[in-house]
Structures are given as C-alpha cells and as structure tokens.
Write an enzyme that holds these catalytic residues in place. Structure first.
Site, PDB file in Angstrom:
ATOM      1  N   LYS A  28       0.748  -1.134  -0.286  1.00  0.00           N
ATOM      2  CA  LYS A  28      -0.473  -0.041   0.189  1.00  0.00           C
ATOM      3  C   LYS A  28       0.867   1.776   0.151  1.00  0.00           C
ATOM      4  O   LYS A  28       2.096   1.657   0.471  1.00  0.00           O
ATOM      5  CB  LYS A  28      -0.961   0.204   1.574  1.00  0.00           C
ATOM      6  CG  LYS A  28      -2.415   1.182   1.300  1.00  0.00           C
ATOM      7  CD  LYS A  28      -2.710   0.426   2.594  1.00  0.00           C
ATOM      8  CE  LYS A  28      -3.716   1.918   2.807  1.00  0.00           C
ATOM      9  NZ  LYS A  28      -3.662   3.149   3.043  1.00  0.00           N
ATOM     10  N   THR A  35      12.336   3.258   1.178  1.00  0.00           N
ATOM     11  CA  THR A  35      12.898   2.460   2.497  1.00  0.00           C
ATOM     12  C   THR A  35      13.511   1.450   2.093  1.00  0.00           C
ATOM     13  O   THR A  35      14.718   0.549   2.190  1.00  0.00           O
ATOM     14  CB  THR A  35      12.315   3.036   3.732  1.00  0.00           C
ATOM     15  OG1 THR A  35      12.090   4.445   3.556  1.00  0.00           O
ATOM     16  CG2 THR A  35      13.827   2.622   4.747  1.00  0.00           C
ATOM     17  N   ASP A  57       7.307   3.445  -9.709  1.00  0.00           N
ATOM     18  CA  ASP A  57       6.393   4.240  -9.209  1.00  0.00           C
ATOM     19  C   ASP A  57       6.780   5.279  -9.556  1.00  0.00           C
ATOM     20  O   ASP A  57       7.871   6.492  -9.497  1.00  0.00           O
ATOM     21  CB  ASP A  57       6.802   4.467  -7.086  1.00  0.00           C
ATOM     22  CG  ASP A  57       5.538   5.369  -6.500  1.00  0.00           C
ATOM     23  OD1 ASP A  57       4.535   5.953  -7.690  1.00  0.00           O
ATOM     24  OD2 ASP A  57       5.724   5.279  -5.495  1.00  0.00           O
TER      25      ASP A  57
END
Length: 360
Positions: A28, A35, A57
């Site tokens: 999600k 990270t 992304d």
C-alpha cells in the site's frame, strides 16, 4: 504432533538465495516500500557482484531515500562500487516517444497505444526490460508503485497479447488501406503495418520471456511491505492472493512502523496505538504462519541518506529487540536535554500554581 516453529523473522533467506534474479518490493502507498527496497538492495550489494534497483512508481522517492538524483538510465549510487539505481516513469516515456517522433513509426505506435487501455505502460515496461536484459546485473530489485499499479504491471503480458490480437484484426480489416495511406504520405516499409506488428511482437517476446522468469520461484520473489493497521492488512491479503493467482512466489512480509511493548511509554495515545497494532500483528501471524515476517520499529526520525539506510539495515537481518538496542552518546545527551527542559517546565508550572494558591 509438535507445533512447527515459525520461519525466522528476517530477510536473510533472500540474501542466501543465490539464484534470485528479480526481487519485487510492493504494498500500500505510504508504508515505507522505498526505504525497504533501498535497504534490501544495499544488503544484496554485500553478497552479490552487481545490484540494480529500479523505481517503477511515478512518484519517485528513490532519489530522496539515497539523497542523490537518479534518471531513467542506471547510475552508480554514491558510496558503493556495485549498486546502481534508475527511475522509470511509463507516462513520461510515452509522452517523450510521441513528442519526439510523431511523424514516424513510433508516433503511430504511441497513437495506437493510447487507443488500447493499459498497453502504453506495457510497452514502456517491455522497453525497460529490453534495456535491463542487455546489462549484466546479478540481481534486480523493483521498488514498485502502490498495489493497484503493481498488479497492472503483472498483467502486462496478457495486455500486450490482447493489444496484438486487436492490431491483427485491424490489419485484416484495413491492411490495404494502411499500406495505401503510408505510400500516399511518403512512408517507407519501416512505417507499414508489418513493421508496427513486428515491433509489438518483439516487445511481446521480451515480456513473455521475462514473465516466464517471474513465475520461477528460484529466480523471482515478491516482498510485501505493510504497517499494522486494518487497511494495510486488507491490501496485503489482496496482494498475496493476486500474486498466488499470477504464480509469483512470495514468502516475506515486512511490517513497518511497529511500536514495541517493551519500550517504556507513558503516553495514553501511544499505549492505545500499541494495543491496536498488537491486534493486527496477531492477525498477520495467524494468516501468514509460513511467511518470514520482519517487524521494523517506528523511529523518531526519517531514514534518509546511505548512512542512515545502512544503520537501519541491521533490523533486516536480525530481529529488532528494544531491550538490547544501544543508544549513542548523542541520543542519550538529547534525551537528558529533553528531560531537563521538561523538569524546568514542570517546576515553572508548580511555582505558578503555588503563587495562585497563595493569592486565593
């Protein structure tokens, strides 16, 4: 029958699996995927000859995580000799393709792509995989977009197949007309429908070959990242089910931003959050008893920069234990300074109350 011990709560199994070629990290939005994927790539760079981390992304955070600017071509990460990073944006690439050569075959390809839902991303992804396959990286880590985008990415082979079938039907219907139009406007053989279909076929071959590797558990695995909350648990369950449907291996879950019970906490709010988190942690362990579940602590600061990522990476290979975590001199000094300030404020408040009482 004795209860089997749950798998170790670390990512050591991924580091030890030398056959792995593709590692996807997803979940999600806002749970810490970038990270986690950045730290995983750092850990892999210690045991592999060369590692590439790719962000798919559109809202890229890889540059922020490493505090270094990355582009759509692989760049060496500062402070490393074998870790490379790149950021890919399918939408931008598609715009560049249509803008740079709108009067050629690529321009028509782009227009056709826009006419078939989802195929633009599929074609960009295929082009990226073509590029990656020409490079000799030991392992490639994907920092993926939120779950919905990731599931679309896994559907790209079938999207291309449908797009190709649609193109073939158009060729049978209007093949002669397309040929006449291309000749009329001075287009050569490389602008004909056969060349267009050839390009699509080439992309389909690449993505099908890679898709075959994606379905091989020796070559590919998917790491799910989440936080101990209802929506994240729901999204993780949906993701695991979809991965199973696509026959993609997944046996690691990272639960981020965990508040540990052992830590001395006076705040009622934090205690309430701990109880809520524990409820969902219990559900994670019940649902995924055969998964490697890694719990990461919620930190008071962001994990930014290569050094901070390296420091935090210790909790990926050995479970976090707050009772054993040693604080630095700087951290202790900061804590003492805060406590002194709080004591000073309390004394001021006490003095004010005493004066008020005397007046009454």
């Amino acid at each position: 029958m004795e209860d089997l011990e749950p798998p170790e709560g670390t990512l050591q199994n991924i580091l030890e699996q030398e056959s792995l070629k593709w590692v996807f990290v997803g979940g999600k939005g806002g749970v810490g995927k970038t990270t986690c994927s950045s730290i995983l790539s750092i850990l892999l760079s210690r045991v592999r000859s060369s590692v590439l981390i790719i962000s798919t992304d559109p809202a890229h955070n890889l540059s922020d995580a490493f505090q270094q600017r990355f582009t759509k071509t692989p760049n060496l990460v500062n402070g490393f000799t074998n870790l490379y990073a790149m950021e890919v944006d399918p939408n931008v690439e598609n715009e560049e393709m249509s803008g740079s050569s709108s009067d050629g075959m690529d321009g028509l390809m782009s227009d056709l792509a826009n006419a078939i839902p989802g195929i633009d991303e599929a074609m960009s992804f295929a082009e990226m995989l073509k590029l990656v396959q020409t490079m000799d990286y030991s392992v490639i880590v994907f920092d993926t977009a939120p779950t919905g985008h990731t599931l679309r990415l896994l559907q790209f082979p079938s999207t291309l197949e449908k797009g190709l079938a649609k193109m073939m039907s158009l060729k049978h219907k209007f093949g002669g007309l397309i040929s006449q139009m291309t000749r009329l406007f001075g287009g050569g053989d490389d602008f004909g429908e056969d060349a267009i279909l050839g390009k699509l076929e080439g992309m389909k071959d690449v993505i099908e070959r890679v898709n075959k590797q994606f379905r091989d558990p020796d070559l590919t695995t998917f790491v799910c990242v989440c936080i101990p909350e209802f929506l994240s648990l729901y999204e993780t369950e949906r993701l695991v089910q979809e991965l199973t449907k696509f026959e993609i291996d997944t046996h690691n879950i990272i639960i981020n931003q965990v508040l540990f019970e052992e830590e001395a906490v006076e705040s009622k709010l934090l205690k309430a959050r701990m109880r809520m988190q524990q409820k969902y942690l219990d559900q994670f362990y019940m649902l995924y008893d055969d998964f490697h579940i890694t719990k990461l602590p919620l930190l008071p600061e962001e994990v930014c920069g290569a050094e901070a990522l390296k420091t935090f990476s210790q909790y990926f290979v050995s479970p976090y234990d707050p009772s054993k975590s040693k604080r630095t001199v700087e951290e202790l000094e900061r804590t003492i300074s805060i406590l002194r300030e709080q004591l000073k404020d309390a004394e001021t408040e006490l003095e004010r109350l005493r004066k008020g009482k005397q007046k009454v």
